[in-house]
Write a protein that holds these residues in place. Sequence first.
Motif, mmCIF file in Angstrom:
data_model
loop_
_atom_site.group_PDB
_atom_site.id
_atom_site.type_symbol
_atom_site.label_atom_id
_atom_site.label_comp_id
_atom_site.label_asym_id
_atom_site.label_seq_id
_atom_site.Cartn_x
_atom_site.Cartn_y
_atom_site.Cartn_z
ATOM 1 N N ARG A 178 39.050 -0.181 38.469
ATOM 2 C CA ARG A 178 38.290 0.818 38.347
ATOM 3 C C ARG A 178 37.641 0.790 36.831
ATOM 4 N NH1 ARG A 178 38.684 4.929 42.466
ATOM 5 N NH2 ARG A 178 36.677 5.930 41.385
ATOM 6 N N SER A 179 38.372 0.126 36.025
ATOM 7 C CA SER A 179 38.077 0.011 34.605
ATOM 8 C C SER A 179 36.732 -0.950 34.380
ATOM 9 C CB SER A 179 39.072 -0.828 33.847
ATOM 10 O OG SER A 179 38.787 -1.010 32.363
ATOM 11 N N ARG A 180 35.929 -0.701 33.542
ATOM 12 C CA ARG A 180 34.772 -1.335 33.384
ATOM 13 C C ARG A 180 35.138 -2.846 32.395
ATOM 14 N NH1 ARG A 180 32.593 -0.736 27.953
ATOM 15 N NH2 ARG A 180 33.578 1.065 26.693
ATOM 16 N N PHE A 181 36.261 -2.787 31.954
ATOM 17 C CA PHE A 181 36.811 -3.838 31.268
ATOM 18 C C PHE A 181 37.347 -4.966 31.874
ATOM 19 C CE2 PHE A 181 36.976 -0.646 27.641
ATOM 20 C CZ PHE A 181 35.986 -1.259 27.059
ATOM 21 N N PHE A 182 38.116 -4.548 32.950
ATOM 22 C CA PHE A 182 39.080 -5.393 34.083
ATOM 23 C C PHE A 182 38.643 -5.773 35.192
ATOM 24 C CE2 PHE A 182 42.141 -2.895 31.064
ATOM 25 C CZ PHE A 182 41.910 -3.659 30.051
ATOM 26 N N LYS A 183 37.408 -5.583 35.487
ATOM 27 C CA LYS A 183 36.641 -5.694 36.803
ATOM 28 C C LYS A 183 36.719 -7.155 37.409
ATOM 29 C CE LYS A 183 33.742 -1.885 37.507
ATOM 30 N NZ LYS A 183 32.172 -1.356 37.548
ATOM 31 N N ASN A 184 36.350 -8.207 36.441
ATOM 32 C CA ASN A 184 36.495 -9.633 36.623
ATOM 33 C C ASN A 184 37.364 -10.209 35.506
ATOM 34 O OD1 ASN A 184 34.226 -9.266 38.407
ATOM 35 N ND2 ASN A 184 32.918 -8.598 36.635
ATOM 36 N N THR A 185 38.474 -9.602 35.090
ATOM 37 C CA THR A 185 39.443 -10.344 34.315
ATOM 38 C C THR A 185 40.587 -11.003 35.116
ATOM 39 O OG1 THR A 185 38.787 -8.620 32.499
ATOM 40 C CG2 THR A 185 40.786 -9.730 32.249
ATOM 41 N N GLU A 186 41.061 -12.072 34.561
ATOM 42 C CA GLU A 186 42.261 -12.633 35.140
ATOM 43 C C GLU A 186 43.521 -11.970 34.559
ATOM 44 O OE1 GLU A 186 44.962 -16.585 34.332
ATOM 45 O OE2 GLU A 186 42.758 -16.822 34.431
ATOM 46 N N ILE A 187 44.138 -11.228 35.752
ATOM 47 C CA ILE A 187 45.376 -10.173 35.297
ATOM 48 C C ILE A 187 46.612 -10.916 35.739
ATOM 49 C CG2 ILE A 187 46.004 -7.888 35.951
ATOM 50 C CD1 ILE A 187 43.340 -6.976 36.412
ATOM 51 N N LYS A 188 47.565 -10.582 34.841
ATOM 52 C CA LYS A 188 48.877 -11.216 35.031
ATOM 53 C C LYS A 188 49.565 -9.907 35.197
ATOM 54 C CE LYS A 188 48.715 -15.958 33.461
ATOM 55 N NZ LYS A 188 49.263 -17.046 32.488
#
Length: 337
Positions: A178-188
């Motif tokens: 739901r964050s505008r920063f992390f929608k398309n981010t590679e998350i570990k």
Amino acid sequence: MPTRLHLIRASHLHPVIQYMQTLSMPVESLLEEAELSLALLVEPNQLILEKKVWRFLELAAEFNNMPHLATSLTEQSHLSQYGGFTEHLLKADNLYQALQFLIQEINLHHNNNYFWIQESEECIWICRPQHPYIKDNQWQVEQHVMSLLCMLIEFYAGEGWLPKKIKLQDNKAVGIERSRFFKNTEIKLGQPYSAIAIDHILLKDRSLISQFPKPSSLDYIPDSFVQGFKLLLKQNYFGQSWLAENIATALETSVRTLKRKLHSQGTSLRKVFDEVRFQQACDLIEQDVHDYDVLAEKLSYTHANNFVRAFKRWSGITPREYIRLRNIELLKKNEAW
């Protein structure tokens, strides 16, 4: 009991509360459940126990059934709204300077968090460690801090900047999409520390901030348990009446443990009370409050005579003599000018 009091400025909650009020959330009752109050938060530089801030956010997230609430609240605000320290972060010449100021001066705003920069071949990471004592609502903390960091980077990188990679300590990160920063981010997930990847080019200018002044209105929040405790007393965090049982409850400990903690640092509850009351009395006198009845009332004494006796015990002289000596000193200074 923690080796120090983890404190944060009340200004950090102001934009969060403002946005919660627009959502018609029961802010006052949620604050009360977290053992806080709107009255306590009026003064931006008032120090509050950090754990209660995160408890407040956790209660609000549960009330709204929004595990991502901290992200939503944070991203609806602007970095400058969080007080003098964060406003100062936006005055650097470049992102590297801002990050250096954050790393070096964080305890102008908060005496628990710290950050560091870690470089790799593909990017540069701005990192923060696990929180040493917040367990149940760790995710609210992580969301809020990571969103604030992204807002800081975006301010210098330009609108539309998005991190390519992030590391999170939380194992589930419910609602992170739901964050505008992390929608398309590679998350570990489940990492030993949180971190945000920054492109090398954004930190190509490595000029230092040795001459970058701190906000003139802010003092460092002390790491010392005793000094932090004195500041909470001076700012009336525990109210005007200093009952040991109420103070210990507010600190989530027992009177015995609190006394033992102070004794281990070379002082006592009585001594701390006396030192803070004496400082408060001197501050009032410096503001030209000389009426004994007014001084007694402001310092929670039932009668002016009780205040006079206490002042003489603290200083060895009466308030009248203290005022006389102060006036002589002021006269000498004026004559020197």
